[in-house]
Design a protein around this motif. Sequence first.
Motif, mmCIF file in Angstrom:
data_model
loop_
_atom_site.group_PDB
_atom_site.id
_atom_site.type_symbol
_atom_site.label_atom_id
_atom_site.label_comp_id
_atom_site.label_asym_id
_atom_site.label_seq_id
_atom_site.Cartn_x
_atom_site.Cartn_y
_atom_site.Cartn_z
ATOM 1 N N HIS A 1 -7.197 -10.124 6.884
ATOM 2 C CA HIS A 1 -6.569 -9.329 6.711
ATOM 3 C C HIS A 1 -5.655 -8.983 7.664
ATOM 4 O O HIS A 1 -6.020 -8.251 9.038
ATOM 5 C CB HIS A 1 -7.483 -7.849 5.380
ATOM 6 C CG HIS A 1 -7.802 -8.557 4.607
ATOM 7 N ND1 HIS A 1 -7.862 -9.219 3.004
ATOM 8 C CD2 HIS A 1 -9.843 -8.480 4.767
ATOM 9 C CE1 HIS A 1 -8.805 -10.222 2.916
ATOM 10 N NE2 HIS A 1 -9.748 -9.606 3.219
ATOM 11 N N THR A 2 -4.030 -8.399 7.544
ATOM 12 C CA THR A 2 -3.298 -7.506 8.541
ATOM 13 C C THR A 2 -2.785 -6.598 7.968
ATOM 14 O O THR A 2 -2.490 -6.986 6.680
ATOM 15 C CB THR A 2 -2.663 -8.525 9.258
ATOM 16 O OG1 THR A 2 -2.340 -7.919 10.049
ATOM 17 C CG2 THR A 2 -1.945 -9.577 8.470
ATOM 18 N N THR A 3 -2.632 -5.232 8.377
ATOM 19 C CA THR A 3 -0.740 -4.638 7.664
ATOM 20 C C THR A 3 0.202 -5.154 8.674
ATOM 21 O O THR A 3 -0.049 -5.213 9.494
ATOM 22 C CB THR A 3 -1.239 -3.324 8.222
ATOM 23 O OG1 THR A 3 -2.317 -3.007 7.800
ATOM 24 C CG2 THR A 3 -0.160 -2.307 8.115
ATOM 25 N N THR B 1 -2.665 -11.641 14.304
ATOM 26 C CA THR B 1 -3.291 -10.282 14.007
ATOM 27 C C THR B 1 -4.297 -11.395 12.721
ATOM 28 O O THR B 1 -5.343 -10.602 12.418
ATOM 29 C CB THR B 1 -2.813 -9.359 13.226
ATOM 30 O OG1 THR B 1 -1.973 -10.154 12.128
ATOM 31 C CG2 THR B 1 -2.242 -8.514 14.237
ATOM 32 N N THR C 1 0.721 -1.266 0.251
ATOM 33 C CA THR C 1 -0.031 0.113 -0.348
ATOM 34 C C THR C 1 0.833 1.202 0.375
ATOM 35 O O THR C 1 0.164 2.527 -0.329
ATOM 36 C CB THR C 1 -0.693 -0.007 0.892
ATOM 37 O OG1 THR C 1 -0.239 0.244 2.630
ATOM 38 C CG2 THR C 1 -1.769 -1.071 1.469
ATOM 39 N N THR D 1 4.718 -1.368 2.993
ATOM 40 C CA THR D 1 3.613 -1.384 4.260
ATOM 41 C C THR D 1 2.734 -1.879 3.231
ATOM 42 O O THR D 1 2.690 -1.344 2.175
ATOM 43 C CB THR D 1 3.143 -0.477 4.471
ATOM 44 O OG1 THR D 1 4.583 0.736 5.519
ATOM 45 C CG2 THR D 1 2.112 -0.627 5.584
ATOM 46 N N GLY D 2 2.071 -2.998 3.476
ATOM 47 C CA GLY D 2 1.025 -3.662 2.870
ATOM 48 C C GLY D 2 -0.475 -4.240 3.745
ATOM 49 O O GLY D 2 -0.037 -4.267 4.475
ATOM 50 N N THR D 3 -0.977 -4.809 2.639
ATOM 51 C CA THR D 3 -2.495 -5.569 3.600
ATOM 52 C C THR D 3 -1.824 -7.327 3.086
ATOM 53 O O THR D 3 -1.954 -7.687 1.623
ATOM 54 C CB THR D 3 -3.228 -4.872 2.808
ATOM 55 O OG1 THR D 3 -3.416 -4.169 3.257
ATOM 56 C CG2 THR D 3 -4.538 -6.520 3.193
ATOM 57 N N GLU E 1 4.022 -5.107 7.615
ATOM 58 C CA GLU E 1 5.852 -3.909 7.097
ATOM 59 C C GLU E 1 6.812 -4.142 7.239
ATOM 60 O O GLU E 1 7.276 -5.420 8.355
ATOM 61 C CB GLU E 1 5.872 -2.522 7.512
ATOM 62 C CG GLU E 1 6.200 -2.071 8.865
ATOM 63 C CD GLU E 1 6.133 -1.068 9.605
ATOM 64 O OE1 GLU E 1 6.597 -0.745 10.181
ATOM 65 O OE2 GLU E 1 4.957 -0.504 9.664
#
Length: 167
Positions: free
Chosen positions: A114-116, A142, A93, A105-107, A118
């Motif tokens: 879904h989690t973020t 998460t 993202t 950083t991404g999904t 990095e």
Amino acid sequence: MTAVRTLAAGVWRADLTRSTAKFQVGNLGRKAHGTVPVTEGSVEIGPDGALLAVHGVLDLGAIDTGITKRDLDLRKPGLLDLDRHPTMRFTATSARVADGGWHVTGTLTARGAHTTIEGTVELSAVDGATVMTATSRLDRRTLGIRAPGFLIGRYVDITVTAVIRPA
């Protein structure tokens, strides 16, 4: 191994025969290690050399920890639920320049959640090939994996190594 400073603009794709993901996680006071095949991977570079997009897919259904019973246990609904969700996906993202590459950083999508996440992406050249190495740490909670910490560590260290070439 030598450093690669920039990639040419355009889309780069992972050579799936030369790319893999490795992980390690605490397991009963020791470190469990495993591998997962990369089934998709692409990187898009802008005309100015900026990282515009990163996308990857791992085949969790083919997870290999070297212990068949453990691999079967990971398939269970309380852990990775691999019969319903056999893949893990990552889509960046945002990205910014960092030492030797980028901070991304991404999904991350796995188990239907879904989690973020990095991590860092570094570039190198090995035997004339361009290699992208991405490292990250995932908090398994998460994704809804709620095993006791003494059984399975909270954090999973993931390293994806992909040989990439222009599409």
